[in-house]
Design an enzyme around this catalytic site. Sequence first.
Site, PDB file in Angstrom:
ATOM      1  NE  ARG A   1      47.391  23.788  16.913  1.00 55.72           N
ATOM      2  CZ  ARG A   1      46.668  24.774  16.380  1.00 55.72           C
ATOM      3  NH1 ARG A   1      46.925  25.192  15.154  1.00 55.72           N
ATOM      4  NH2 ARG A   1      45.701  25.350  17.067  1.00 55.72           N
TER       5      ARG A   1
ATOM      6  CG  HIS B   1      55.057  22.158  17.876  1.00 55.82           C
ATOM      7  ND1 HIS B   1      54.704  22.641  16.639  1.00 55.82           N
ATOM      8  CD2 HIS B   1      54.317  22.871  18.769  1.00 55.82           C
ATOM      9  CE1 HIS B   1      53.816  23.601  16.773  1.00 55.82           C
ATOM     10  NE2 HIS B   1      53.569  23.762  18.049  1.00 55.82           N
TER      11      HIS B   1
ATOM     12  N   GLY C   1      45.755  27.854  34.992  1.00 50.05           N
ATOM     13  CA  GLY C   1      46.982  27.332  35.550  1.00 50.05           C
ATOM     14  C   GLY C   1      48.053  27.124  34.501  1.00 50.05           C
ATOM     15  CG  ASP C   2      52.809  26.995  33.840  1.00 49.63           C
ATOM     16  OD1 ASP C   2      52.822  26.157  32.917  1.00 49.63           O
ATOM     17  OD2 ASP C   2      53.755  27.765  34.084  1.00 49.63           O
ATOM     18  CG  PHE C   3      51.141  22.816  30.232  1.00 46.52           C
ATOM     19  CD1 PHE C   3      52.163  21.994  29.806  1.00 46.52           C
ATOM     20  CD2 PHE C   3      50.979  24.047  29.613  1.00 46.52           C
ATOM     21  CE1 PHE C   3      53.013  22.391  28.786  1.00 46.52           C
ATOM     22  CE2 PHE C   3      51.819  24.456  28.613  1.00 46.52           C
ATOM     23  CZ  PHE C   3      52.851  23.630  28.193  1.00 46.52           C
TER      24      PHE C   3
END
Length: 566
Positions: free
Chosen positions: A471, A474, A454-456
Amino acid sequence: MTTPYGAAPLRLDPPVLDPSDLGRVRRAAAFVAANDTASVLAALLPGLGGAERDAVAAHTAFAHAAVLVFPSAQDGLPGLLRGEGLDTGPVTPSVVVRERLARRYGRSVDALEVGILRAPVAAADGSACEVEIFALSVPPGSGLDTVAAGERAHDHEAHLAFEVTTADPVVLAGLRATLLADGRTTADGGGHNAYEDSTVLYFRTPVEHGHLRLELTARGHHPGVLAAHGRSADRPAEQLLQLMTGAWATQAVAVAAELRLADHLDTTPRPTPERLAALTGTDPDALRRLLRYLAALGVLAPDGDTYRPTPVGLPLRSDGEGSLHPLALLYGGPFYRSFGELGYAVRTGRDAFVHTFGEHHFPYFARHPGLADLFDRSMAAGAAMFGPVAELADFARARTVVDVAGGNGELLGRILGAHPHLEGVLLERAHVVEAARDTLVKAGCADRCRLVTGDFTEAVPEGGDVYLLSRVLHDWDDRQCLGILRRIAGAMPAHAELLVVERLLPGPGEDPSLAVPWDVHMLCNVGGRERTAGHYAALFAEAGFTLAGVAELPLGGALLTARRAG
């Protein structure tokens, strides 16, 4: 520096010193007693030839081994150590270590009490030597447990010291040059102690399990040697030329990675330049010139008629532990091209990668499988940053850890491996999930981890006890970061914690960090930014979190712990 001790540690009521800290003091004392100048030089600097080692030993003497411990209070500490046979005398303040700890962990100097105790211990050859014991008070409820955990994990303040017996600037300069030659050590700063009228040069020396600080101390003030130990500060034109040619070094390292020079040269016997040219399909004369430049950069060192990788060059091996080989190819490849348009990014504030390639690097790499694989391997190459996270964070009351955009699963695998009671959830893009599956299988914890494709930026798994963002922030501007944080806050139960791994920009008066150049990289190639701890704290607060702690990680990283506000 390990010696078994069967006796139970001495403790006061209440306990003054953790048994593990007392064991470290014992091991330091045992190390001093079992060694002398010659043996310590041989262990720390195996690359020194016999004649060089004799020359260094002729002008230096092993002076002390130092450790940092964490008593709940400093009262009673001399008596406790006296019971160990270490007559330290009273505790005196240690200003230098106190300031370093304050900078390293973003604490107020006034909040730290650091003392120093010195215990005479005879070296193996009977010469006078010492154990230097730094003590940071960690009273119950002080909130300094994170500092203690970070220092126990990394031993930043542990070092071995040599005193220059011939305190002559020429001798000191020669010793410095010998220690730095062929990548044996790297310069780690220095200074003049006006109170003791001594000059100290710090070095970082490779050892089997990391790096250890080496100190060289000479009586008197030697400004010329100190200036040389810096970054050519007394030769500004030369320094500027070195900066101008930094792009040449990037390409030299990238070509070394492309040709797998470290793989070929880290063998026995090492190939001659002619044989190496045949192995790599290169022009022999041109390859010799590249090898010479790589040696000047400290990546290689001469070895008879050929070269060998230095400790700096060994991470270029394609198959070594902690390999940075894919990063060298990435930074010397697509990111090198877009960094050439840094001026565009500075003038417009826009992503130069998009300007160069026509789209953001995430979708661009996704459409080029070779680059996508290189990028994912490059992110995995920075896994050394994750090493202490499993010990620094408190997972005792947690049951489920959710790694949001968890990459190849390296961080989650380390945490699950260290805490068998935990289960994991990893959210990632489809092609990355497969790489994560392989990592978790190798770590032996795939059966305790659910992989979610999925896509956070759209949804985050709910119900976890600990959420990881490594990471990720940023990569985004503040507005987008707030959206990510609020989405996670909405998925988190009230008791859950958020752990964020990022590089931190230094605050006023703090030492430079890797986050400074990475911040320009984020501007040019990603469209994101690095931030200070204070900047992250403000973002957390706006998203409904409170910053609860900051701990230092390897490779310039930091672990930020946040909890739901209220």
